[in-house]
Design a protein around this motif. Structure first.
Motif, mmCIF file in Angstrom:
data_model
loop_
_atom_site.group_PDB
_atom_site.id
_atom_site.type_symbol
_atom_site.label_atom_id
_atom_site.label_comp_id
_atom_site.label_asym_id
_atom_site.label_seq_id
_atom_site.Cartn_x
_atom_site.Cartn_y
_atom_site.Cartn_z
ATOM 1 N N GLN A 1 0.834 -1.208 0.000
ATOM 2 C CA GLN A 1 0.000 0.000 0.000
ATOM 3 C C GLN A 1 0.864 1.251 0.000
ATOM 4 O O GLN A 1 0.495 2.251 -0.588
ATOM 5 C CB GLN A 1 -1.024 0.003 1.144
ATOM 6 C CG GLN A 1 -0.505 0.169 2.549
ATOM 7 C CD GLN A 1 -0.182 1.593 2.951
ATOM 8 O OE1 GLN A 1 -0.665 2.564 2.369
ATOM 9 N NE2 GLN A 1 0.659 1.735 3.950
ATOM 10 N N ASP B 1 -1.732 6.823 -2.250
ATOM 11 C CA ASP B 1 -3.119 6.999 -1.822
ATOM 12 C C ASP B 1 -4.077 6.223 -2.716
ATOM 13 O O ASP B 1 -4.212 6.510 -3.908
ATOM 14 C CB ASP B 1 -3.502 8.477 -1.830
ATOM 15 C CG ASP B 1 -2.718 9.284 -0.810
ATOM 16 O OD1 ASP B 1 -2.254 8.692 0.185
ATOM 17 O OD2 ASP B 1 -2.571 10.497 -1.005
ATOM 18 N N VAL C 1 -7.509 5.208 -4.312
ATOM 19 C CA VAL C 1 -8.728 5.962 -4.636
ATOM 20 C C VAL C 1 -9.868 5.065 -5.139
ATOM 21 O O VAL C 1 -11.006 5.506 -5.198
ATOM 22 C CB VAL C 1 -8.441 7.071 -5.674
ATOM 23 C CG1 VAL C 1 -7.502 8.115 -5.085
ATOM 24 C CG2 VAL C 1 -7.866 6.511 -6.967
ATOM 25 N N SER D 1 -4.595 3.844 -7.447
ATOM 26 C CA SER D 1 -4.105 4.886 -6.549
ATOM 27 C C SER D 1 -3.832 6.137 -7.369
ATOM 28 O O SER D 1 -4.000 6.142 -8.587
ATOM 29 C CB SER D 1 -2.826 4.418 -5.856
ATOM 30 O OG SER D 1 -1.748 4.393 -6.781
ATOM 31 N N GLU E 1 -14.954 3.740 0.888
ATOM 32 C CA GLU E 1 -13.776 4.177 1.633
ATOM 33 C C GLU E 1 -12.527 3.384 1.233
ATOM 34 O O GLU E 1 -11.987 2.636 2.033
ATOM 35 C CB GLU E 1 -14.013 4.036 3.131
ATOM 36 C CG GLU E 1 -15.152 4.886 3.677
ATOM 37 C CD GLU E 1 -15.348 4.654 5.157
ATOM 38 O OE1 GLU E 1 -14.543 5.213 5.930
ATOM 39 O OE2 GLU E 1 -16.281 3.920 5.521
ATOM 40 N N SER F 1 -9.611 4.293 0.959
ATOM 41 C CA SER F 1 -8.434 4.714 1.728
ATOM 42 C C SER F 1 -8.182 3.819 2.946
ATOM 43 O O SER F 1 -7.110 3.880 3.540
ATOM 44 C CB SER F 1 -8.574 6.164 2.167
ATOM 45 O OG SER F 1 -9.698 6.316 3.012
ATOM 46 N N LYS F 2 -9.147 2.986 3.310
ATOM 47 C CA LYS F 2 -8.930 2.042 4.415
ATOM 48 C C LYS F 2 -7.761 1.111 4.120
ATOM 49 O O LYS F 2 -7.106 0.635 5.037
ATOM 50 C CB LYS F 2 -10.193 1.223 4.696
ATOM 51 C CG LYS F 2 -11.260 1.992 5.422
ATOM 52 C CD LYS F 2 -12.411 1.089 5.817
ATOM 53 C CE LYS F 2 -13.402 1.884 6.648
ATOM 54 N NZ LYS F 2 -14.347 1.017 7.337
ATOM 55 N N ASN G 1 -4.973 2.027 2.821
ATOM 56 C CA ASN G 1 -3.804 2.767 3.291
ATOM 57 C C ASN G 1 -3.784 2.887 4.811
ATOM 58 O O ASN G 1 -2.735 2.752 5.434
ATOM 59 C CB ASN G 1 -3.763 4.185 2.715
ATOM 60 C CG ASN G 1 -3.603 4.204 1.222
ATOM 61 O OD1 ASN G 1 -4.486 4.678 0.527
ATOM 62 N ND2 ASN G 1 -2.500 3.701 0.700
ATOM 63 N N GLU G 2 -4.934 3.163 5.379
ATOM 64 C CA GLU G 2 -5.016 3.458 6.809
ATOM 65 C C GLU G 2 -4.810 2.235 7.687
ATOM 66 O O GLU G 2 -4.256 2.338 8.783
ATOM 67 C CB GLU G 2 -6.376 4.089 7.127
ATOM 68 C CG GLU G 2 -6.570 5.443 6.479
ATOM 69 C CD GLU G 2 -8.027 5.874 6.425
ATOM 70 O OE1 GLU G 2 -8.909 5.167 6.972
ATOM 71 O OE2 GLU G 2 -8.296 6.923 5.819
#
Length: 187
Positions: free
Chosen positions: A93, A98, A100, A122, A147, A149-150, A152-153
């Motif tokens: 990741q 990021d 998307v 991304s 979401e 982006s989860k 990445n998070e």
């Protein structure tokens, strides 16, 4: 003195020295202090050695979770009986940037080891994700639709991609453990 510390102390993870030297130069520049690149490297080495000796700097960038199995293509699995949760590693990741958009397969899809089962887009690129094991998709992480982006998070938690019924337990044994995967991403 600082040069001696960098040689005598524990080794910092790959990438740590470059990051810390850049950070030292930019921080001192903002403070109105000029620092030569060599001095920044020496200061970064002293700090990295100190942090590495305390265990605070075990990995500079990617996290590798204990208890998971990893594929060379940077997917991870967590096995619970004959069910496996599949996602991409923290290293993957970070390389993507990021996220998307995430495209996942339909539940009930049968896939063989090595088949492409998802696409992650991304800001940098789009990348296929490959099946680390053969099996049938039993659940997809539908939260990633709204979401993405989860990934990445929380790559090892809420950023999981699919759950699957494992077709061959022997394929699990062929995957890398966390120590082997850590070594592979550091090379």
């Amino acid at each position: 003195v600082m040069e001696g510390l960098t040689r005598a102390g524990p080794r910092a993870p790959p990438g740590a020295m470059t990051f810390m030297a850049s950070f030292a130069r930019s921080t001192t520049r903002r403070m109105g202090i000029s620092m030569a690149p060599r001095d920044a490297r020496l200061a970064a080495g002293a700090v990295a050695s100190s942090l590495a000796s305390t265990g605070l700097l075990s990995r500079c960038y990617a996290t590798v979770m204990e208890g998971l199995k990893y594929a060379e293509s940077h997917e991870w699995i967590k096995v619970d009986g004959d069910t496996a949760t599949v996602g991409i590693s923290d290293f993957a990741q970070e390389e993507l940037g990021d996220v998307v958009y995430v495209e996942l397969p339909e539940e009930g899809t049968e896939l063989a080891k090595g088949d492409s089962f998802a696409t992650i887009e991304s800001v940098k690129a789009a990348s296929d994700v490959y099946m680390p094991l053969s099996g049938t998709v039993t659940e997809v992480n539908s939260e990633l639709t709204d979401e993405p982006s989860k990934v990445n998070e929380d790559a090892y938690g809420s950023g999981w991609l699919i759950k699957m019924k494992v077709a061959s337990a022997g394929e699990v044994d062929e995957m890398m453990d966390s120590a082997a995967y850590s070594k592979s991403v550091e090379e």
